[in-house]
Design a protein around this motif. Structure first.
Motif, PDB file in Angstrom:
ATOM      1  N   ILE A   1       4.712   3.912   2.915  1.00 15.00           N
ATOM      2  CA  ILE A   1       4.743   2.845   1.770  1.00 15.00           C
ATOM      3  C   ILE A   1       4.780   1.688   2.814  1.00 15.00           C
ATOM      4  CG2 ILE A   1       6.936   2.965   1.272  1.00 15.00           C
ATOM      5  CD1 ILE A   1       6.073   1.881  -1.565  1.00 15.00           C
ATOM      6  N   GLY A   2       3.986   0.434   2.568  1.00 16.68           N
ATOM      7  CA  GLY A   2       4.045  -0.802   3.573  1.00 16.68           C
ATOM      8  C   GLY A   2       3.371  -1.978   2.806  1.00 16.68           C
ATOM      9  N   TYR A   3       3.569  -2.793   3.681  1.00 16.71           N
ATOM     10  CA  TYR A   3       2.714  -4.016   3.238  1.00 16.71           C
ATOM     11  C   TYR A   3       1.980  -4.744   4.332  1.00 16.71           C
ATOM     12  CZ  TYR A   3       2.702  -8.978   1.767  1.00 16.71           C
ATOM     13  OH  TYR A   3       2.300 -10.220   1.369  1.00 16.71           O
TER      14      TYR A   3
ATOM     15  N   PHE B   1       0.841  -1.271   0.009  1.00 12.76           N
ATOM     16  CA  PHE B   1       0.000   0.127   0.090  1.00 12.76           C
ATOM     17  C   PHE B   1       0.857   1.313   0.085  1.00 12.76           C
ATOM     18  CE2 PHE B   1       0.541  -1.102   4.475  1.00 12.76           C
ATOM     19  CZ  PHE B   1       1.006   0.284   5.207  1.00 12.76           C
ATOM     20  N   PHE B   2       0.280   2.363  -0.453  1.00 10.31           N
ATOM     21  CA  PHE B   2       0.989   3.671  -0.514  1.00 10.31           C
ATOM     22  C   PHE B   2      -0.022   4.762   0.200  1.00 10.31           C
ATOM     23  CE2 PHE B   2       1.565   7.613  -2.782  1.00 10.31           C
ATOM     24  CZ  PHE B   2       2.676   7.961  -2.328  1.00 10.31           C
ATOM     25  N   GLY B   3       0.302   5.620   0.955  1.00 11.18           N
ATOM     26  CA  GLY B   3      -0.502   6.551   1.423  1.00 11.18           C
ATOM     27  C   GLY B   3       0.105   8.047   1.341  1.00 11.18           C
ATOM     28  N   VAL B   4      -0.685   9.089   1.189  1.00 17.76           N
ATOM     29  CA  VAL B   4       0.016  10.412   1.153  1.00 17.76           C
ATOM     30  C   VAL B   4      -1.107  11.184   1.848  1.00 17.76           C
ATOM     31  CG1 VAL B   4      -0.852  10.987  -0.911  1.00 17.76           C
ATOM     32  CG2 VAL B   4       0.886  12.097  -0.020  1.00 17.76           C
ATOM     33  N   GLY B   5      -0.651  12.400   2.643  1.00 15.48           N
ATOM     34  CA  GLY B   5      -1.764  13.131   3.244  1.00 15.48           C
ATOM     35  C   GLY B   5      -1.515  14.665   3.245  1.00 15.48           C
ATOM     36  N   PHE B   6      -2.419  15.334   3.790  1.00 17.55           N
ATOM     37  CA  PHE B   6      -2.130  16.914   3.916  1.00 17.55           C
ATOM     38  C   PHE B   6      -2.994  17.357   5.187  1.00 17.55           C
ATOM     39  CE2 PHE B   6      -3.186  21.195   3.156  1.00 17.55           C
ATOM     40  CZ  PHE B   6      -1.805  21.742   3.047  1.00 17.55           C
ATOM     41  N   GLY B   7      -2.209  18.097   6.005  1.00 21.11           N
ATOM     42  CA  GLY B   7      -3.235  18.783   7.193  1.00 21.11           C
ATOM     43  C   GLY B   7      -2.374  19.656   7.906  1.00 21.11           C
ATOM     44  N   GLY B   8      -2.501  19.981   9.114  1.00 28.06           N
ATOM     45  CA  GLY B   8      -2.088  20.651  10.000  1.00 28.06           C
ATOM     46  C   GLY B   8      -1.401  20.194  11.302  1.00 28.06           C
TER      47      GLY B   8
END
Length: 191
Positions: free
Chosen positions: A151-153, A115-122
């Motif tokens: 990124i992970g499994y 899996f792959f993740g990306v985010g945005f916040g404060g």
């Protein structure tokens, strides 16, 4: 542990408990394929604090960060992945800058388990705003932008292991903007 470090840790833990409570009280909707519930996944990690040579470029602070993050069930499907709200925090073991953050996170899960993740916040932090100590970052503002990448499994249906990076800075909206990066590993448990 020094009194100031203990007070800082208590403040961050208090903010995390408050934020967690806010997340619990939020109303959302569940995916029809999953049983209803407000919590999607919890992640625990150990991160290298203020990693040099990455986005912020250099290192001033020391220690490791213990990281805890909750990813909530309300979701929106886009570009093959899901956007979900997230709330988390990192407590520094050396008494340097700790932070509490929230935002949205997009994650794509491949059938192989990767899996792959990306985010945005404060984020809010307890560090220095201006250069007062040469072993502390000057972050310029109490409220910062927070950008995570992971990124992970997925190990089975519920557990995951991942490599995690995050960056906080004020995007040059304040005079001082040394920014800070963390990098490390996390374990996730999906509900």
């Amino acid at each position: 542990m020094k009194a100031k470090e203990l007070d800082n840790a208590r403040t961050i833990i208090g903010m995390m408990v408050f934020g967690f409570g806010c997340g619990v009280s939020s109303v959302g909707y569940a995916d029809e394929r999953r049983p209803p519930g407000w919590l999607h996944e919890v992640k625990l990690g150990v991160l290298h604090h203020d990693t040099g040579g990455l986005w912020s470029g250099f290192r001033r602070e020391s220690g490791a960060d213990f990281n805890l993050e909750a990813i909530f069930s309300p979701q929106y499907k886009i570009l093959g992945g899901f956007i979900r709200p997230a709330l988390g925090g990192s407590v520094n073991t050396a008494g340097d800058t700790s932070k509490l953050y929230s935002g949205i996170r997009w994650q794509y899960d491949h059938a192989s388990g990767i899996f792959f993740g990306v985010g945005f916040g404060g984020a809010v932090h307890n560090g220095d705003l201006h250069l007062q100590h040469y072993d502390r970052k000057a972050l310029g503002s109490r409220v910062l932008f927070h950008i995570p990448v992971e990124i992970g499994y997925r190990v089975g249906a519920r557990s995951s292991l991942s490599v995690y990076f995050d960056h906080v800075s004020n995007a040059n909206l304040a005079d001082a903007n040394e920014g800070m990066d963390t990098f490390g590993g996390r374990y996730g448990y999906r509900f």
